[in-house]
Each structure stands twice: as structure tokens, then as C-alpha cells.
Design an enzyme around this catalytic site. Structure first.
Site, mmCIF file in Angstrom:
data_model
loop_
_atom_site.group_PDB
_atom_site.id
_atom_site.type_symbol
_atom_site.label_atom_id
_atom_site.label_comp_id
_atom_site.label_asym_id
_atom_site.label_seq_id
_atom_site.Cartn_x
_atom_site.Cartn_y
_atom_site.Cartn_z
ATOM 1 N N ASP A 72 36.579 33.054 32.817
ATOM 2 C CA ASP A 72 36.772 33.251 34.257
ATOM 3 C C ASP A 72 35.488 33.849 34.854
ATOM 4 O O ASP A 72 34.959 33.375 35.864
ATOM 5 C CB ASP A 72 37.962 34.209 34.444
ATOM 6 C CG ASP A 72 38.507 34.190 35.856
ATOM 7 O OD1 ASP A 72 37.957 33.478 36.707
ATOM 8 O OD2 ASP A 72 39.490 34.925 36.105
ATOM 9 N N TYR A 74 45.763 36.602 30.292
ATOM 10 C CA TYR A 74 46.481 36.303 31.536
ATOM 11 C C TYR A 74 47.931 35.892 31.273
ATOM 12 O O TYR A 74 48.750 35.845 32.184
ATOM 13 C CB TYR A 74 45.780 35.190 32.329
ATOM 14 C CG TYR A 74 44.415 35.585 32.872
ATOM 15 C CD1 TYR A 74 44.057 36.924 33.030
ATOM 16 C CD2 TYR A 74 43.485 34.630 33.231
ATOM 17 C CE1 TYR A 74 42.816 37.290 33.516
ATOM 18 C CE2 TYR A 74 42.239 34.991 33.734
ATOM 19 C CZ TYR A 74 41.908 36.328 33.861
ATOM 20 O OH TYR A 74 40.677 36.689 34.347
ATOM 21 N N ASP A 80 32.121 31.557 36.774
ATOM 22 C CA ASP A 80 31.713 31.859 38.157
ATOM 23 C C ASP A 80 30.251 32.289 38.197
ATOM 24 O O ASP A 80 29.503 31.910 39.094
ATOM 25 C CB ASP A 80 32.580 32.989 38.742
ATOM 26 C CG ASP A 80 33.820 32.447 39.429
ATOM 27 O OD1 ASP A 80 34.127 31.254 39.229
ATOM 28 O OD2 ASP A 80 34.485 33.202 40.161
ATOM 29 N N ASP A 118 29.490 39.979 26.654
ATOM 30 C CA ASP A 118 28.692 40.779 27.601
ATOM 31 C C ASP A 118 27.222 40.384 27.510
ATOM 32 O O ASP A 118 26.529 40.265 28.522
ATOM 33 C CB ASP A 118 28.901 42.285 27.372
ATOM 34 C CG ASP A 118 28.724 42.693 25.921
ATOM 35 O OD1 ASP A 118 28.840 41.837 25.019
ATOM 36 O OD2 ASP A 118 28.468 43.890 25.666
ATOM 37 N N LYS A 175 34.250 38.951 21.965
ATOM 38 C CA LYS A 175 33.881 40.348 21.709
ATOM 39 C C LYS A 175 34.380 40.711 20.315
ATOM 40 O O LYS A 175 35.243 41.576 20.140
ATOM 41 C CB LYS A 175 34.501 41.259 22.782
ATOM 42 C CG LYS A 175 33.863 41.098 24.154
ATOM 43 C CD LYS A 175 32.512 41.795 24.267
ATOM 44 C CE LYS A 175 32.682 43.309 24.310
ATOM 45 N NZ LYS A 175 31.354 43.986 24.301
#
Ligand code: NAD
Length: 370
Positions: free
Chosen positions: A251, A143, A255, A227, A194
Site C-alpha cells: 500500500d 487488513y 503510492d 523500510d 520485515k
């Protein structure tokens, strides 16, 4: 009463002052009944600060936040400020606080209260008793990485670029937060990245492992691809205690984890900065929800997310885990007794206002502390 612990309360806009009013009552209860005293300052942030001072947060309030042991924030924003210039919008106040305090670690717990187990979209047995904490790196990664932007290529196609970039100190500091927090919980950290397809993921894994080996050998550390972590969170979330991950994956995963447990009105959060020489970290605690303009002023907002945020402050800024447990147990008992604010209302339960919910939690605190 020991009162060297300082709190800055920033109720903000919309339902912020309503829910923070109940936090104030609980803070007063701790002063009266547990001799846990706080020096409290209040200030303005968001739309109310704009109305009073023409900015979403003043330098004075930012200074107060820097000097406080913990900041408790309600919520900011509302439709009456939607058309303001970007730099003056209420949300800029919150963003400036996060930036100036360098709050790089975002903590989002997912706690499932038994009484609300049916509010989850997962099977009750999968979420009953769930209590996990996601630690998300908040100030680095894709970001913020450079280069970034959208460019026009000579052949007429357009190209969008963002850069995932982490340095070892950025990884180390958030890893330390995760290990320290795990030490105050059940002592288990899972780090998600990852590393199979990203060099920044390899670095992340190596640096987290190094911090563990050098400073936290007693904490159980595992590594998981992000993942797979997303999948495991809906398959068997109770396998986790603390999950530490980068800004982008955090992020998504925070959530996902939060929603395992039901309503927005129940979700607390914390953002922590660097530790000073005494080990004290700058810290801001706030509910995940916004200012809920659709119900503001009606006295029906759920104060539990804000109360749980205060419980996090007790646990993580003040090392008062027993007192944090008291609040969480009081909330649990009140929910089991059948009281519900409108957002978590279920058939056969009793619908109550913000104030009645707050009062019920305080009566329960009285019983628990008797
Ligand atoms: P919101 O979280 O304010 O509300 C979403 C829905 O959830 C609404 O229907 C609301 O009534 C309900 N809700 C939220 N909190 C509740 C509570 N404690 N009790 C009962 N019901 C609750 O999100 P939104 O509507 O997208 O945004 C409203 C304003 O809040 C906007 O100005 C937005 O920018 C701002 N916002 C601020 C923050 C923050 O201060 N951290 C976060 C998100 C949104």
C-alpha cells in the site's frame, strides 16, 4: 481478424466514460490496423448501475467479469451518491468485483516519461527512464487478519488490535505472479518484508525463496527490508524492476513509487487473480485515479492512465507485448511533441482536450505501425 479475446468494458461514472471512450477508439484501431480483435461487452458499475438497477453492480455484470479474459474499468463514484447506504455506494461495485474475482495481486507500474521528468519531485537524473512494477498482495495480511478490533480493558484503557497473518499458499501465489511478470520484463524481482522483526516476514522471505528455487531459478531474486526499500525507492529507484510485497507494505510502497512519476492522470493499474488450467488469470485493469467529479463532462480529463491500463491488459492478459509497447511509445511521442491535458500542463506546451489527446495518440500509432 482473430476475435476470441474477450473484454468487458465498465466505464463507470464521472470522467470514466470520457476516458474509456478514448480506450475504445484505440481498441478499434488495433482491430483495424493490427488484426488484434476483441469480443467486447459493456456494462454498468458504480453510481450509474445504482441509478439503473438499484445496486452498484448486478450479478449479471459480475458473471460477465468472471467470464471475460480481461475487465477494463473507468472509475466509480460521485457526490450525488455520497449519502447512500454504505452497501449501495458506487465503490461497493468495484470492491465486489475485486472480491468475487479473487484478485489477489495488485500491479502498479511507475513509468517516467522523459517529457514529464520535471513533474517528479526527484531530480531528473534519478527518475529519467524509470520503469518499475510493484506487485502488492491484495487480499491478505494485516487488513484482513483476525483477531481485530478495539476493546476496553478492565483498567479503563482501550486496545486496538490488527493481526498480520499470511499462509504459505497466499505468499506462493503472489510470488509466482511477480516471477512470471519479471520474466516478461527484465527478469529481476526484489521481495520486501520485515523479516528482521516479524515472523510473518520470515515466512514471507522463506516462501518467496522456495518458489524461486523450485520454479523460477532464472529470475534474479533479492530480499530487502521494506523500510530500506522505501528509502531506496527515492534514493535510486532504477535499481528495481519488479518489487513484490505484502498488502500493508505494498500500500505504502506503490503510492510512493507511483508518485515518483508525476500526475494521477498518468497512472495505470491491474489486479490479477488465480491462473486457471490454461494459465489464464482473471484480471481487472483500471486507472489509479477516481471519477474526478470536479472536471467530469468538461472533456478535459487525461485519458493516458486508462490507455496505459489497456496496454497492461495487452501485455499481461494477452501476451501482446509488442502491441503494448506501441501504445506506450505513441504516448511517449505525443508527450514529446508537446501536447498536454490540463492536469499535466507545463509552460510552453499545448493544452488539449481528452478527445484531441486520444486522436493524437491514434495518429502516432498510425505512424509507428506504418
Ligand atoms: P480523483 O482521482 O477522482 O480526483 C483527484 C483530483 O485529480 C481531482 O482534482 C481530479 O480532477 C484530478 N484527476 C483525476 N483523474 C484525472 C484525469 N484522468 N485527468 C485529469 N485530472 C484528473 O479523486 P477524488 O476527487 O478523491 O474522488 C472523486 C470520486 O472518485 C469519489 O467519489 C471517490 O470515491 C471516487 N474514487 C474512485 C476510484 C476508482 O474508481 N477506482 C478511485 C479513487 C476515488
Amino acid at each position: 481478424m482473430g476475435s476470441n479475446k474477450s473484454l468487458l468494458m465498465l466505464p463507470g461514472d464521472g470522467i470514466g466514460p470520457e476516458v474509456m471512450g478514448q480506450v475504445r477508439c484505440v481498441i478499434d484501431w488495433f482491430g483495424d490496423r493490427r488484426s488484434v480483435g476483441f469480443d467486447i461487452k459493456e456494462g454498468l458499475v458504480g453510481g450509474c448501475a445504482y441509478e439503473a438497477h438499484g445496486v452498484a453492480v448486478t450479478d449479471e455484470v459480475v458473471d460477465d467479469a468472471m467470464n471475460a479474459d480481461a475487465v477494463l474499468l473507468g472509475a466509480v463514484g460521485g457526490p450525488q451518491w455520497d449519502n447512500l447506504d454504505f452497501s449501495l455506494k458506487p465503490e461497493r461495485g468495484l470492491l465486489r468485483l475485486r472480491k468475487d474475482l479473487d484478485l489477489f495481486a495488485n500491479l502498479r507500474p511507475a513509468i517516467c516519461f522523459d517529457a514529464l521528468v520535471d513533474a517528479s519531485s526527484l531530480k531528473p537524473e534519478v527518475v529519467r527512464g524509470l520503469d518499475i512494477l510493484i506487485v502488492r498482495e491484495l487480499t491478505g495480511g494485516v487488513y484482513f487478519g483476525e483477531p481485530r478490533g478495539i476493546e476496553n480493558l478492565p483498567d479503563g484503557t482501550r486496545r486496538g488490535v490488527n493481526t498480520q497473518v499470511y499462509t504459505s499458499p497466499e505468499i506462493e501465489r503472489v510470488a509466482k505472479v511477480a516471477f512470471e511478470l519479471a520474466g516478461k520484463r527484465s527478469g529481476k524481482v526484489c521481495s520486501a518484508e520485515k523479516a528482521n522483526v516479524m515472523e510473518s516476514g520470515i515466512l514471507w522471505r522463506e516462501e518467496v525463496q522456495k518458489v524461486h528455487d523450485a520454479e523460477f531459478p532464472n529470475i534474479e531474486l533479492s530480499h530487502m527490508y521494506a523500510d530500506n526499500c522505501a528509502m531506496q525507492l527515492v534514493r535510486a529507484p532504477k535499481q528495481f524492476d519488479v518489487i513484490v510485497t505484502d498488502n500493508l507494505f505494498g500500500d505504502m510502497l506503490s503510492d510512493e513509487a507511483a508518485m515518483l512519476t508525476g500526475s494521477l492522470g498518468m497512472l495505470p493499474s491491474a489486479s490479477l487473480g488465480a491462473a486457471d488450467a490454461t494459465g489464464r488469470r482473471k484480471a481487472l485493469y483500471e486507472p489509479v485515479h477516481g471519477s474526478a467529479p470536479d472536471i467530469a463532462g468538461e472533456g478535459v480529463a487525461n485519458p493516458i492512465a486508462s490507455l496505459l491500463s489497456f496496454a497492461m491488459a495487452l501485455r499481461y492478459s494477452f501476451d501482446l507485448s509488442d502491441d503494448a509497447d506501441l501504445i506506450e511509445n505513441a504516448i511517449k511521442n505525443v508527450l514529446e511533441g508537446g501536447l498536454r491535458t490540463a492536469d499535466i500542463m507545463q509552460t510552453g506546451k499545448t493544452r488539449v482536450s481528452t478527445i484531441v489527446m486520444g486522436e493524437a495518440i491514434i495518429s502516432e500509432l498510425d505512424k509507428l505501425a506504418a
